[in-house]
Every structure is written in structure tokens, then in C-alpha cells.
Scaffold this active site. Structure first.
Site, PDB file in Angstrom:
ATOM      1  N   HIS A  81       0.818  -1.219   0.000  1.00 17.16           N
ATOM      2  CA  HIS A  81       0.000   0.000   0.000  1.00 17.16           C
ATOM      3  C   HIS A  81       0.851   1.269   0.000  1.00 17.16           C
ATOM      4  O   HIS A  81       0.310   2.370  -0.103  1.00 17.16           O
ATOM      5  CB  HIS A  81      -1.016  -0.014   1.151  1.00 17.16           C
ATOM      6  N   ASP A 126       0.136  -7.525   1.643  1.00 18.35           N
ATOM      7  CA  ASP A 126       0.622  -6.149   1.712  1.00 18.35           C
ATOM      8  C   ASP A 126       2.150  -6.103   1.771  1.00 18.35           C
ATOM      9  O   ASP A 126       2.725  -5.739   2.793  1.00 18.35           O
ATOM     10  CB  ASP A 126      -0.010  -5.434   2.918  1.00 18.35           C
ATOM     11  N   GLN A 213       0.779   5.814  11.540  1.00 22.47           N
ATOM     12  CA  GLN A 213       0.885   6.296  10.168  1.00 22.47           C
ATOM     13  C   GLN A 213       2.315   6.755   9.855  1.00 22.47           C
ATOM     14  O   GLN A 213       2.913   7.513  10.621  1.00 22.47           O
ATOM     15  CB  GLN A 213      -0.114   7.440   9.921  1.00 22.47           C
ATOM     16  N   GLY A 214       2.842   6.293   8.756  1.00 22.56           N
ATOM     17  CA  GLY A 214       4.215   6.614   8.371  1.00 22.56           C
ATOM     18  C   GLY A 214       5.200   5.514   8.732  1.00 22.56           C
ATOM     19  O   GLY A 214       6.331   5.518   8.276  1.00 22.56           O
ATOM     20  N   ASP A 215       4.776   4.592   9.567  1.00 20.22           N
ATOM     21  CA  ASP A 215       5.612   3.430   9.886  1.00 20.22           C
ATOM     22  C   ASP A 215       5.386   2.304   8.885  1.00 20.22           C
ATOM     23  O   ASP A 215       6.162   1.342   8.825  1.00 20.22           O
ATOM     24  CB  ASP A 215       5.304   2.903  11.295  1.00 20.22           C
ATOM     25  N   SER A 216       4.321   2.404   8.126  1.00 25.14           N
ATOM     26  CA  SER A 216       3.971   1.362   7.165  1.00 25.14           C
ATOM     27  C   SER A 216       5.149   0.958   6.301  1.00 25.14           C
ATOM     28  O   SER A 216       5.945   1.798   5.892  1.00 25.14           O
ATOM     29  CB  SER A 216       2.870   1.848   6.217  1.00 25.14           C
TER      30      SER A 216
HETATM   31  N1  ARG Z   1      -1.083   2.179   7.389  1.00 23.38           N
HETATM   32  C1  ARG Z   1      -0.156   2.909   8.189  1.00 23.38           C
HETATM   33  C2  ARG Z   1       0.886   3.576   7.323  1.00 23.38           C
HETATM   34  O1  ARG Z   1       0.642   3.740   6.168  1.00 23.38           O
HETATM   35  C3  ARG Z   1       0.394   2.075   9.300  1.00 23.38           C
HETATM   36  C4  ARG Z   1      -0.617   1.912  10.340  1.00 23.38           C
HETATM   37  C5  ARG Z   1      -0.193   1.023  11.409  1.00 23.38           C
HETATM   38  N2  ARG Z   1      -1.215   1.141  12.397  1.00 23.38           N
HETATM   39  C6  ARG Z   1      -1.184   0.534  13.562  1.00 23.38           C
HETATM   40  N3  ARG Z   1      -2.128   0.807  14.411  1.00 23.38           N
HETATM   41  N4  ARG Z   1      -0.253  -0.318  13.846  1.00 23.38           N
HETATM   42  O2  ARG Z   1       1.868   4.076   7.776  1.00 23.38           O
END
Ligand code: ARG
Length: 269
Positions: A81, A126, A213-216
Site C-alpha cells: 500500500h 501487503d 501512520q508513516g511506519d507502514s
Molecule cells: N497504514 C499505516 C501507514 O501507512 C500504518 C498503520 C499502522 N497502524 C497501527 N495501528 N499499527 O503508515
């Protein structure tokens, strides 16, 4: 529901609302935002502490606002993603070799080609590979080939938000989260979860520690029996961040180990 919209600019308050529910979207492009984010007082990922320079040498920050890990010296493993599609792509910058993104010793390398997991449609699968324009001479991170070590305590690390709706970080943060089994995680997420493809981790009762967010795309890892780091997960999604009863969901690397290898071979790595 999950949203795949990419944030081009950082919209703090608005972003916080937009990111509140099940969200896989990457954080803002930190590398494009020259203003250092002060990390004062609480140094938290969510609930984390600063990683030392060189502690996780395989960690990569990607310019679209994601994390990643060096799978080989010129291939980064990240989340599907975090990328748009497979094919030639010179638009991504990978930053490696530093815990502090503003460190003058940062190694910045452009992407050459992207391989998004075949069949990726937003549920499971993913993972993605980014072939770099040049090799980076840093240690790579081994990936789990089977599910033997898909348990115990895991390390998470990234430059993502330190709380729901929080800012992207200048300094790499790390934290420890315990494994959560599929049945328990399914109680939290029902059909949203794809158990074979995903592995959950977090402090179920209390919350407080999580990726955000941003760790993905960044790795979740632990030590193997020989004491070497082993990647078991890829940061994927969660409902909010660090909420009690809502664990972090990670791509289950062991499920895709063969596909990842095949993808890397295809990229010539
Ligand atoms: N989708 C998020 C990203 O794009 C990562 C989210 C992780 N969320 C969590 N609750 N662990 O960075």
C-alpha cells in the site's frame, strides 16, 4: 474503512481525522518537508524510545512517507500500500544509514523499479519490493522462512507518527510489542483480518505501544536462535494507533517468503 489515498502534504488536524479508522495510507513525505520535527519531552513512536545510530542498520525511510528494510543491498522490502503499482519507477528516494534523517551521513538512493505483490487488492498481500538505483553497503535484514518464530516479543521501528494524527519523526523510534494470535486478533477485527496473510502484535489490554501512520512498510522483527535479527512482519494497518483492544496488523512475512524471493529474483537482486 481502509483508504488508499496518498497524503501529499501533511495535514495535521485534518489528517488525524482522516487517519482515524482502518487506514493503510502512508504518512506524509517527510523527506519533502525540510522542517525538522522536534522530538521533545516524550520520545514516543507510540510508546517508544529513540533508537541508537546503527542499532537497526537495515532500516530505510522512503520518500512517500513509509518505512522499509534492506532485503538485499539494492532491494527494499516495504508494504504494497506504500506503492502505486509494479514497473519502472525513479520517483522514490530511500534514505538509509541514519537514525536521524537530518544526519549529513544519510545515504540517499533513488528507486529504479517497483514490484507490488502480485494480486494485491487492498486485503492481505501487503508487501512490495523496491529495486534501488545503487547498492547500499549496509547489513540486510533476513526474513522469516517459516512460522517457527512468529511468536514472543517483537521489535517495531519507524519514523512515523508518535500518536494518532501525530507528526512524522526526525529520529527513528523503536518499541517492543507482544505477538497476538489470530483468534484473538479476529475478535478485534473480524473479517477485516486475513489471518494467513497477517500477524498481529500489540498490548491488547492497555494499548499505548504501536506503530502508526508513516511506519507502514517498515519491519517488525525479533532475534532468531543464533541472535541475528529476523523479520517476521511488515507494518500494514490498524484501527487508529495504540488503542486498547486494537492491535497493530502486520503482513506475515513467512507466508510470502517464497514470493518475495521470486520477486527479488525478477528484479535482478
Ligand atoms: N497504514 C499505516 C501507514 O501507512 C500504518 C498503520 C499502522 N497502524 C497501527 N495501528 N499499527 O503508515
Amino acid at each position: 474503512m481502509r483508504s488508499y489515498r496518498k497524503l501529499v502534504t501533511r495535514s495535521t488536524a485534518v489528517g488525524a481525522v482522516a487517519l482515524a479508522a482502518f487506514s493503510l495510507q502512508p504518512g506524509s513525505a517527510f523527506a519533502g518537508a525540510p522542517t525538522p520535527q522536534p522530538v521533545g519531552g516524550h520520545t514516543k513512536v507510540v510508546g517508544g524510545t529513540k533508537a541508537a545510530q546503527g542499532e537497526f542498520p537495515f532500516m530505510v525511510r522512503l520518500s512517500m512517507g513509509c518505512g522499509g528494510a534492506l532485503y538485499t543491498k539494492d532491494i527494499v522490502l516495504t508494504a504494497a500500500h506504500c506503492v502505486d503499482k509494479s514497473g519502472p519507477d525513479t520517483s522514490i528516494t530511500a534514505t538509509a544509514g541514519v537514525a536521524d534523517l537530518q544526519d549529513s551521513k544519510a545515504i540517499n538512493v533513488k528507486s529504479k523499479e517497483v514490484l507490488q505483490a502480485p494480486g494485491y487488492n487492498g486485503k492481505g498481500k501487503d508487501w512490495a519490493l523496491i529495486k534501488l538505483d545503487k547498492a547500499i553497503d549496509l547489513p540486510t535484514l533476513k526474513i522469516a522462512q517459516d512460522d517457527k518464530l512468529n511468536n514472543g516479543d517483537f521489535t517495531i521501528a519507524g519514523w512515523g507518527a508518535d500518536k494518532e494524527g501525530g507528526d512524522q519523526q526526525r529520529y527513528l523510534l523503536k518499541a517492543t510489542v507482544p505477538f497476538i494470535d489470530d483468534a484473538t486478533c479476529q475478535k478485534a477485527y473480524g473479517d477485516q483480518l486475513t489471518p494467513g496473510d497477517e500477524i498481529c502484535a500489540g498490548k491488547l489490554d492497555t494499548g499505548g505501544v504501536d506503530t502508526c501512520q508513516g511506519d507502514s512498510g517498515g519491519p517488525m522483527f525479533r532475534k532468531d536462535d543464533s541472535g541475528a535479527f529476523l523479520q517476521v512482519g511488515i507494518v500494514s494497518w490498524g484501527e487508529g494507533c495504540a488503542r486498547p483492544g486494537k492491535p497493530g496488523v502486520y503482513s506475515e512475512v513467512s507466508t510470502f517468503a517464497k514470493d518475495i524471493k521470486a520477486g527479488a529474483d525478477k528484479l535482478g537482486g
